[in-house]
Design a protein around this motif. Structure first.
Motif, mmCIF file in Angstrom:
data_model
loop_
_atom_site.group_PDB
_atom_site.id
_atom_site.type_symbol
_atom_site.label_atom_id
_atom_site.label_comp_id
_atom_site.label_asym_id
_atom_site.label_seq_id
_atom_site.Cartn_x
_atom_site.Cartn_y
_atom_site.Cartn_z
ATOM 1 N N SER A 1 -0.816 2.106 9.633
ATOM 2 C CA SER A 1 -1.909 1.511 8.865
ATOM 3 C C SER A 1 -1.433 0.404 7.930
ATOM 4 O O SER A 1 -2.241 -0.185 7.221
ATOM 5 N N GLY A 2 -0.155 0.156 7.910
ATOM 6 C CA GLY A 2 0.365 -0.909 7.065
ATOM 7 C C GLY A 2 0.868 -0.454 5.726
ATOM 8 O O GLY A 2 1.186 -1.272 4.862
ATOM 9 N N GLY A 3 0.954 0.849 5.515
ATOM 10 C CA GLY A 3 1.403 1.353 4.227
ATOM 11 C C GLY A 3 2.867 1.722 4.212
ATOM 12 O O GLY A 3 3.534 1.794 5.237
ATOM 13 N N ILE A 4 3.358 1.961 3.014
ATOM 14 C CA ILE A 4 4.686 2.530 2.815
ATOM 15 C C ILE A 4 4.468 3.986 2.434
ATOM 16 O O ILE A 4 3.785 4.282 1.450
ATOM 17 N N VAL A 5 5.006 4.901 3.219
ATOM 18 C CA VAL A 5 4.842 6.321 2.929
ATOM 19 C C VAL A 5 5.829 6.700 1.826
ATOM 20 O O VAL A 5 7.034 6.714 2.037
ATOM 21 N N VAL A 6 5.290 6.995 0.644
ATOM 22 C CA VAL A 6 6.139 7.273 -0.514
ATOM 23 C C VAL A 6 6.272 8.765 -0.776
ATOM 24 O O VAL A 6 6.940 9.171 -1.737
ATOM 25 N N GLY A 7 5.653 9.586 0.063
ATOM 26 C CA GLY A 7 5.792 11.026 -0.098
ATOM 27 C C GLY A 7 5.026 11.776 0.963
ATOM 28 O O GLY A 7 3.983 11.310 1.441
ATOM 29 N N VAL A 8 5.565 12.941 1.370
ATOM 30 C CA VAL A 8 4.883 13.827 2.322
ATOM 31 C C VAL A 8 4.939 15.236 1.751
ATOM 32 O O VAL A 8 6.009 15.720 1.372
ATOM 33 N N LEU B 1 0.843 -1.194 0.000
ATOM 34 C CA LEU B 1 0.000 0.000 0.000
ATOM 35 C C LEU B 1 0.879 1.244 0.000
ATOM 36 O O LEU B 1 1.577 1.530 0.967
ATOM 37 N N ARG B 2 0.818 2.016 -1.076
ATOM 38 C CA ARG B 2 1.643 3.217 -1.225
ATOM 39 C C ARG B 2 0.821 4.447 -0.819
ATOM 40 O O ARG B 2 -0.230 4.713 -1.419
ATOM 41 N N ILE B 3 1.298 5.156 0.202
ATOM 42 C CA ILE B 3 0.540 6.277 0.762
ATOM 43 C C ILE B 3 1.337 7.573 0.628
ATOM 44 O O ILE B 3 2.530 7.609 0.940
ATOM 45 N N VAL B 4 0.664 8.613 0.166
ATOM 46 C CA VAL B 4 1.207 9.972 0.225
ATOM 47 C C VAL B 4 0.424 10.728 1.288
ATOM 48 O O VAL B 4 -0.807 10.667 1.321
ATOM 49 N N VAL B 5 1.131 11.425 2.153
ATOM 50 C CA VAL B 5 0.510 12.243 3.187
ATOM 51 C C VAL B 5 0.568 13.705 2.749
ATOM 52 O O VAL B 5 1.641 14.221 2.426
ATOM 53 N N VAL B 6 -0.578 14.358 2.714
ATOM 54 C CA VAL B 6 -0.656 15.786 2.418
ATOM 55 C C VAL B 6 -1.161 16.473 3.678
ATOM 56 O O VAL B 6 -2.262 16.186 4.150
ATOM 57 N N ALA C 1 5.666 9.483 -7.085
ATOM 58 C CA ALA C 1 5.410 8.535 -6.002
ATOM 59 C C ALA C 1 4.400 7.453 -6.365
ATOM 60 O O ALA C 1 4.385 6.390 -5.775
ATOM 61 N N ARG C 2 3.493 7.729 -7.311
ATOM 62 C CA ARG C 2 2.463 6.786 -7.748
ATOM 63 C C ARG C 2 1.703 6.188 -6.551
ATOM 64 O O ARG C 2 1.686 4.983 -6.329
ATOM 65 N N PRO C 3 1.053 7.040 -5.754
ATOM 66 C CA PRO C 3 0.377 6.531 -4.554
ATOM 67 C C PRO C 3 -0.869 5.720 -4.881
ATOM 68 O O PRO C 3 -1.504 5.913 -5.922
ATOM 69 N N ASP C 4 -1.214 4.827 -3.961
ATOM 70 C CA ASP C 4 -2.504 4.139 -4.012
ATOM 71 C C ASP C 4 -3.564 4.948 -3.270
ATOM 72 O O ASP C 4 -4.738 4.915 -3.632
ATOM 73 N N VAL C 5 -3.151 5.621 -2.212
ATOM 74 C CA VAL C 5 -4.057 6.363 -1.336
ATOM 75 C C VAL C 5 -3.383 7.660 -0.912
ATOM 76 O O VAL C 5 -2.168 7.691 -0.705
ATOM 77 N N GLY D 1 12.536 1.940 3.744
ATOM 78 C CA GLY D 1 12.491 1.454 2.371
ATOM 79 C C GLY D 1 13.841 1.312 1.706
ATOM 80 O O GLY D 1 13.938 0.749 0.614
ATOM 81 N N ASP D 2 14.911 1.812 2.350
ATOM 82 C CA ASP D 2 16.254 1.675 1.787
ATOM 83 C C ASP D 2 17.054 0.586 2.485
ATOM 84 O O ASP D 2 18.250 0.432 2.231
ATOM 85 N N LEU D 3 16.408 -0.165 3.371
ATOM 86 C CA LEU D 3 17.095 -1.225 4.107
ATOM 87 C C LEU D 3 16.421 -2.559 3.815
ATOM 88 O O LEU D 3 15.280 -2.782 4.204
ATOM 89 N N GLY D 4 17.108 -3.437 3.144
ATOM 90 C CA GLY D 4 16.560 -4.745 2.820
ATOM 91 C C GLY D 4 17.654 -5.678 2.338
ATOM 92 O O GLY D 4 18.784 -5.263 2.066
#
Length: 451
Positions: free
Chosen positions: A97-104, A74-79, A121-125, A291-294
């Motif tokens: 909420s289980g998402g990956i925050v791809v932008g603020v 789940l890709r989330i952008v926070v505005v 960012a191509r957010p889902d939500v 997201g940069d650690l894996g």
């Protein structure tokens, strides 16, 4: 006849299934299959069921419930409004909420910023926050108008100033965006209320992500998925803390191929809270995603960050590059296994440090104040490791990897000082989270298996 539930996690790399007798709270069997994102996710599910059927022919009668992070999660952008206030509050809620925050995106921002962020960012939500209840509504209204005027047509969760909520909803709905209204994530300065928005994001995930990404052509896939895997795991961690009566808390470090997640549940110290001055309050339940650690897709950036932090030698660079280029790589030599352990250790240490931050006591005009940048886990009772690199390692190796992020820190890191360390070797926390709502006794019984 026992009531059986088949708990399934559709992961980015592997699909895991656990067959549970919810009457007795017992784990009957487990199975793993490569996640079949290239064909249909249910193909991997079928493989798990076939493996379980050999010893448990009644698996076909089991109730099915699942979570998923396949297809990128789940890709989330926070505005939000202020970068350090409502935007930060929204970011914390999105992570829980289980998402990956791809932008603020905070307010004010240069013209065109939203369009650029949405394209990149191509957010889902989108989680739209802003203002305390009854406060200045102008930034929230302006951000809503900008979302409505843009080309992105995805769902929006509105969790801002209650006084402007209906007007914001009308603006977005008139533009054709799906909208869910929920409680303000920051109703008052210093008070974070994550649960209403967390539930709304989960609703959006099920309605627009699981169905919208068309990960399976079979209707039972949509009906069995209850939430995003990290959201379900966080629920499992909450059950674990309660079931084991862990007075000062628990932390779970999940080392994946693309991200390393840290979940924590702690009992906040009222005395320390009185010394703190937080614009956005610390919450007992917290999740962070790095997201940069894996271990595979993010191995190059993990190695780079480890070298910068003095945790690894530049000689490790080729090992990181090989894993990122070939996510299916499995170490076969002793040297490759040492590299694997070094990368895992770096991911764990860096992820825990980012989750906990540092603390120090300073003097201010109001007296003695504790300054800290994260969450204090120094006194937690239990630290649980998860992820393939830990599950597949020997007990001694897995413990050593996790222990690298514990102990008294001379640099002020608020990392666990003396926790008991265990590994969730069969993905129990997923089943605990999936069963918590309507089978609490069975969920608690499974959680105790980690003791």
């Amino acid at each position: 006849m026992a009531e059986l539930v088949l708990c399934v996690d559709f992961g980015s790399t592997f699909t895991k299934a656990l067959l549970v007798d919810v009457d007795g709270g017992g784990l009957l069997g487990t199975a793993t299959h490569r996640t079949t994102i290239d064909t249909d996710l249910m193909d991997g599910y079928d493989g798990c069921v076939a493996a379980l059927r050999a010893d448990h022919p009644d698996v076909d009668a089991a109730e099915q419930r699942a979570c998923s992070s396949a297809g990128g999660g789940l890709r989330i952008v926070v505005v939000g409004q202020e970068e350090l206030v409502t935007a930060e509050a929204g970011r914390r809620v999105a992570l829980s909420s289980g998402g990956i925050v791809v932008g603020v995106l905070s307010h004010p921002h240069p013209p065109g910023s939203w369009q650029e962020l949405a394209a990149e960012a191509r957010p889902d939500v989108v989680l739209l926050t802003g203002g305390t209840d009854g406060g200045n509504a102008a930034p929230l209204l302006e951000n809503a108008a900008e979302l409505a005027a843009g080309s992105w047509r995805g769902p929006v969760v509105v969790a801002g100033n209650a006084a402007a909520r209906e007007q914001v909803s009308a603006t977005l709905t008139d533009a054709g965006l799906p909208v869910v209204l929920t409680g303000n994530v920051l109703p008052r300065i210093g008070e974070l209320d994550p649960e209403p928005a967390r539930s709304a994001v989960r609703e959006m995930f099920l309605a627009h992500v699981i169905g919208g990404k068309q990960l399976s052509a079979r209707p039972e896939f949509v009906s069995m998925v209850r939430g995003a895997t990290p959201d379900v795991v966080l629920t499992g961690v909450e059950v674990l803390a309660e079931a084991l009566d862990l007075g000062t808390g628990v932390a779970v470090v999940d080392v994946g191929g693309a991200t390393t997640d840290v979940h924590s549940v702690v009992r906040l110290d009222p005395e320390t809270a009185e010394l703190r001055r937080d614009v956005v309050a610390v919450t007992p339940v917290t999740r962070t995603v790095e997201g940069d650690l894996g271990m595979r897709w993010s191995a190059v950036s993990t190695v780079s960050a480890a070298i910068d932090a003095g945790l690894a030698d530049p000689m490790l660079v080729p090992a990181g590059e090989r894993r990122t280029a070939d996510p299916g790589f499995l170490p076969t030599t002793e040297a490759q296994r040492v590299d694997e352990e070094t990368i895992a250790r770096a991911a764990v240490v860096l992820a825990v440090r980012r989750h906990v931050g540092r603390s120090r006591v300073v003097m201010s005009p109001d007296g003695r104040v504790v300054e800290r940048s994260g969450k204090d886990l120094r006194e937690i009772d239990l630290m649980v490791g998860s992820g393939g690199v830990l599950r597949n390692a020997s007990a001694a190796t897995a413990s050593a990897i996790l222990a690298a992020a514990t102990g008294e820190s001379t640099d002020g890191w608020q990392q666990p000082a003396r926790p008991r360390v265990v590994v969730d070797r069969v993905h129990l926390l997923v089943a605990v989270g999936l069963l918590a709502g309507d089978h609490p006794a069975a969920a608690a019984g499974l959680a105790r298996l980690l003791a």
